[in-house]
Motif scaffolding. Structure first.
Motif: not given
Lengths: 543, 198
Positions: A29-33, A93-103, A108-111
């Motif tokens: 999430k921080r990376l997304g921001l 941005i939004f992929g990083n932030f929301f893909l893990p949450i939506q799943l 993510v697998f490799f932070p």
């Protein structure tokens, strides 16, 4: 729920404070921001450059700059917008932030790799900046870097393609992270047909990022080698082939168009159902069309090359394939519109921006048919028609989807609401300015005005003046929207966990989410867009 | 039908259908937003798919797209099929001008003169970087490449002056790389051709 600290206050890995908590973070999430801030910076830079270009073109002859400067600026505008804005905007941005949450997972697998991708992204951007101010100045080749011009040009082509190479690495690693997260980190109870469409679109995109990006990396390496060692790969006098470069370039750069648009389609597929309070129409068709676009879109690259001197057989094949790739996009548009049928539609800024997306993207898609057909493409190829067409898709499409995503997920990312009225005003101004800006360019192209022209024949002056006027309106609209969002950070109005009445998992966690996303194990719905359980309380929750 | 008419027909066909589709999509979208707004339609129906409709809106656009492909390809054939009696002119592109070389070795810079009523085949090449020869009035465009010959042709059906522009970015004066096409009566052309080149 209020007792749980958000990701803004708790760091991952734990114990980091201050700036370190950001620069060394593993938190998606921080990376997304962090991507958000960097990408917005580049967007504003390239937007200003774009406005300078159109100002120059508002009158015949020299207006505010000379041809050398003009040629560097349109190259810079293209390089920044493509590699530093459109490609990373939605996934990073939004992929990083929301893909893990939506799943339904916590990261993510490799932070660490995710953090590394961000550094590559910043590094690539800095490289591009260095290329600006060193050597003989920024390239004047256009973002396509066509040989032999790019090999002969004395400008800083080497450094700039190296920047693009590094940005490609960043994009590939992000794609790798998304594919692995999708398969390995997804909540065990979530089947493939229970995954939100935004995540599906990122998954399709990620494969293209992984498989197509190496081609452009190799191509850029070849350009650098050619400049340093003069091997003659692209020189017919020494057995090389200049058209080979174009094939290599577009083999990535056309699929890249789908890297740019697919995530935008995913955003719209999330927003339309939420504000229609109704299931997305044809979920499976949308999933399959995403994958279909990713596959078929990788096989159409040479439709950029009908006039290049390649064989007529190639022209035939690539034109035919191009028309086939239009179908999945059409299916998506029909599905979005059908989703609203018998819905219960609540107008909000994200929905308005999504509707504008559908309209502008449709224009972009339909003008693409003119370019896919061979005889008509010969006339409008490399004219302003093409410029208008791809801006309808990349800006009217991806750009508006980005704005829609920003307004849709803003409450979740920052935990605050924003006033709607300025957002509406900004969106309408941007859309009206957009049409004033690009419709004249469509007409200019049909009349035969080439692109990348510093100056033009007298018959094209009216159209160029109008386009410049629209450009200013467009930028004012964007400023209104951005200022509105930024102002909401000062006058904070707390957002509830689910301000819109949405169903996907990111709305089941607090706004902003805690560092591990989920407080309790999330409940996985049989179908991610089942709105029967959504009560009528969301609107009242908000006010 | 001349190649120009063929290409224009393809434009009308594709743009015509596109405008109808765009209008249809937009009208339906706006109607839905107004008709099914929450204040008027508070409870949404739960419709998730309709296979018949989805198959229909996959097949019909496919057929439309294939017809557009055909129309586009057919008009392209007209641009490629050079008549046997065409007059040959060699075109050499260079940074930043056009050189037209006639069969009697006459050279003309930035001015292509041809007689009315003739088909003209342009054999295009480049002496340096990529360029592209574009004559909007005749809907033709082809890249000029060093070492790889390309061609285009047009039928000079009307006396007049037309613009020739470079459409492949070629450097600092790319936009100044423009030339004129003059279509003149046969006698005037012959007189011009007999003049000494510069």
């Amino acid at each position: 729920m209020t007792a749980i600290p958000s990701f803004f206050t708790q760091s991952s890995p734990p114990g980091l404070t201050g700036i370190k908590a950001w620069l060394l973070t593993h938190d998606h999430k921080r990376l997304g921001l962090m991507y958000l801030y960097a990408v917005l910076f580049w967007f504003v830079v390239a937007m200003v450059i774009g406005l300078l270009i159109r100002t120059e073109l508002m009158s015949q002859g020299r207006t505010i700059m000379g041809p050398g400067m003009y040629n560097s600026l349109f190259t810079l505008h293209g390089v920044i917008m493509i590699f530093l804005f459109v490609i990373p905007a939605i996934p990073a941005i939004f992929g990083n932030f929301f893909l893990p949450i939506q799943l339904g997972t916590d990261d993510v697998f490799f932070p660490r790799l995710n953090l590394f991708s961000w550094y590559l992204f910043m590094f690539g951007g800095i490289f591009a900046l260095v290329a600006l101010f060193t050597g003989d100045g920024f390239p004047d080749t256009g973002w396509t870097f066509y040989v032999p011009f790019s090999v002969q040009s004395s400008s800083n082509v080497g450094l700039t393609v190296s920047a693009a190479f590094i940005l490609g690495m960043s994009s590939m690693l992000t794609g790798l992270n998304f594919v692995t997260t999708f398969h390995r980190m997804r909540d065990k109870r979530m089947g493939l047909m229970q995954i939100p469409l935004f995540t599906w679109s990122l998954y399709a995109t990620a494969w293209v990022q992984i498989l197509a990006t190496p081609v452009i990396s190799i191509t850029f390496v070849l350009v650098v080698m050619e400049r340093l060692l003069s091997i003659g790969l692209f020189d017919p006098a020494r057995g090389g082939d200049p058209i080979l470069y174009q094939h290599l370039f577009w083999m990535y750069s056309h699929p890249a168009v789908y890297i740019m648009i697919l995530p935008g389609m995913g955003v719209v597929s999330e927003i339309i159902p939420v504000f229609s309070r109704k299931s997305i129409f044809g979920y499976k068709a949308i999933v399959w069309s995403s994958m279909g676009i990713a596959i078929a879109g990788s096989l159409v690259w040479a439709h950029h090359m009908y006039t290049s001197g390649m064989s007529d057989v190639s022209v035939f094949v690539f034109s035919l394939l191009t028309f086939l790739v239009a179908i999945p996009s059409a299916v998506k548009v029909f599905s979005w519109v059908a989703t609203m049928y018998k819905g219960s539609i609540e107008m909000t800024p994200p929905l308005l921006l999504s509707l504008i997306f559908i309209y502008l993207f449709s224009v972009g898609g339909l003008t693409g048919l003119v370019l896919g057909a061979v005889g008509t493409d010969i006339h409008v190829h490399d004219t302003h028609f093409v410029v208008a067409h791809f801006h309808f898709v990349m800006f009217g499409g991806t750009g508006f989807a980005f704005l829609a995503a920003l307004h849709y997920w803003w409450p979740k990312m920052f935990g605050i609401m924003y006033p709607f009225r300025p957002a509406y005003i900004g969106a309408v101004l941007t859309a009206v300015g957009f049409l004033f800006h690009y419709v004249p360019m469509l007409i200019l192209g049909l009349q035969g005005m080439p692109r990348r022209y510093y100056d033009y024949l007298p018959q094209y002056e009216t159209g160029n003046f109008l386009a410049g006027f629209g450009g200013y309106l467009l930028c004012i609209g964007l400023v209104v929207m951005f200022v509105n969002l930024l102002a909401s950070l000062r006058h904070r109005v707390a957002a509830p966990a689910d301000p819109w009445g949405a169903t996907t998992l990111e709305w089941r966690v607090p706004s902003p989410p805690p560092v591990h996303n989920f407080v309790d194990k999330p409940e996985i719905m049989d179908f991610p867009y089942d709105f029967r359980q959504v009560g009528d309380n969301s609107a009242s929750q908000r006010s | 039908m001349t190649p120009v008419q063929g290409v224009d027909l393809a434009f009308w066909y594709i743009l015509g259908i596109s405008v109808v589709l765009l209008f249809g999509i937009t009208a339906v979208m706006v109607y839905f937003v107004v008709r099914f707004r929450r204040s008027r339609h508070p409870v949404a129906s739960d419709i998730r798919d309709n296979y018949k409709l989805e198959i229909l809106w996959t097949i019909i656009p496919t057929l439309i797209a294939l017809s557009m492909f055909y129309v586009g390809w057919h008009s392209y054939l007209g641009l490629r099929a050079v008549p046997d009696d065409a007059m040959n002119v060699a075109v050499e592109a260079q940074m930043f001008s056009w050189l037209f070389i006639y069969e009697n070795d006459k050279e003309s810079e930035n001015e292509l003169v041809v007689p009315v009523g003739r088909a003209v085949k342009l054999n295009v090449s480049s002496v340096d970087v990529l360029h592209s020869l574009f004559i909007a009035a005749f809907r033709i465009k082809v890249d000029a490449i060093k070492g790889i010959p390309t061609y285009a042709w047009f039928y000079a059906d009307k006396v007049g002056e037309y613009d020739i522009q470079c459409t492949e970015y070629c450097g600092v004066n790319h936009s100044a790389m423009v030339a004129k096409l003059r279509i003149v009566p046969q006698e005037e052309f012959e007189a011009w051709l007999a003049e000494d080149g510069n």
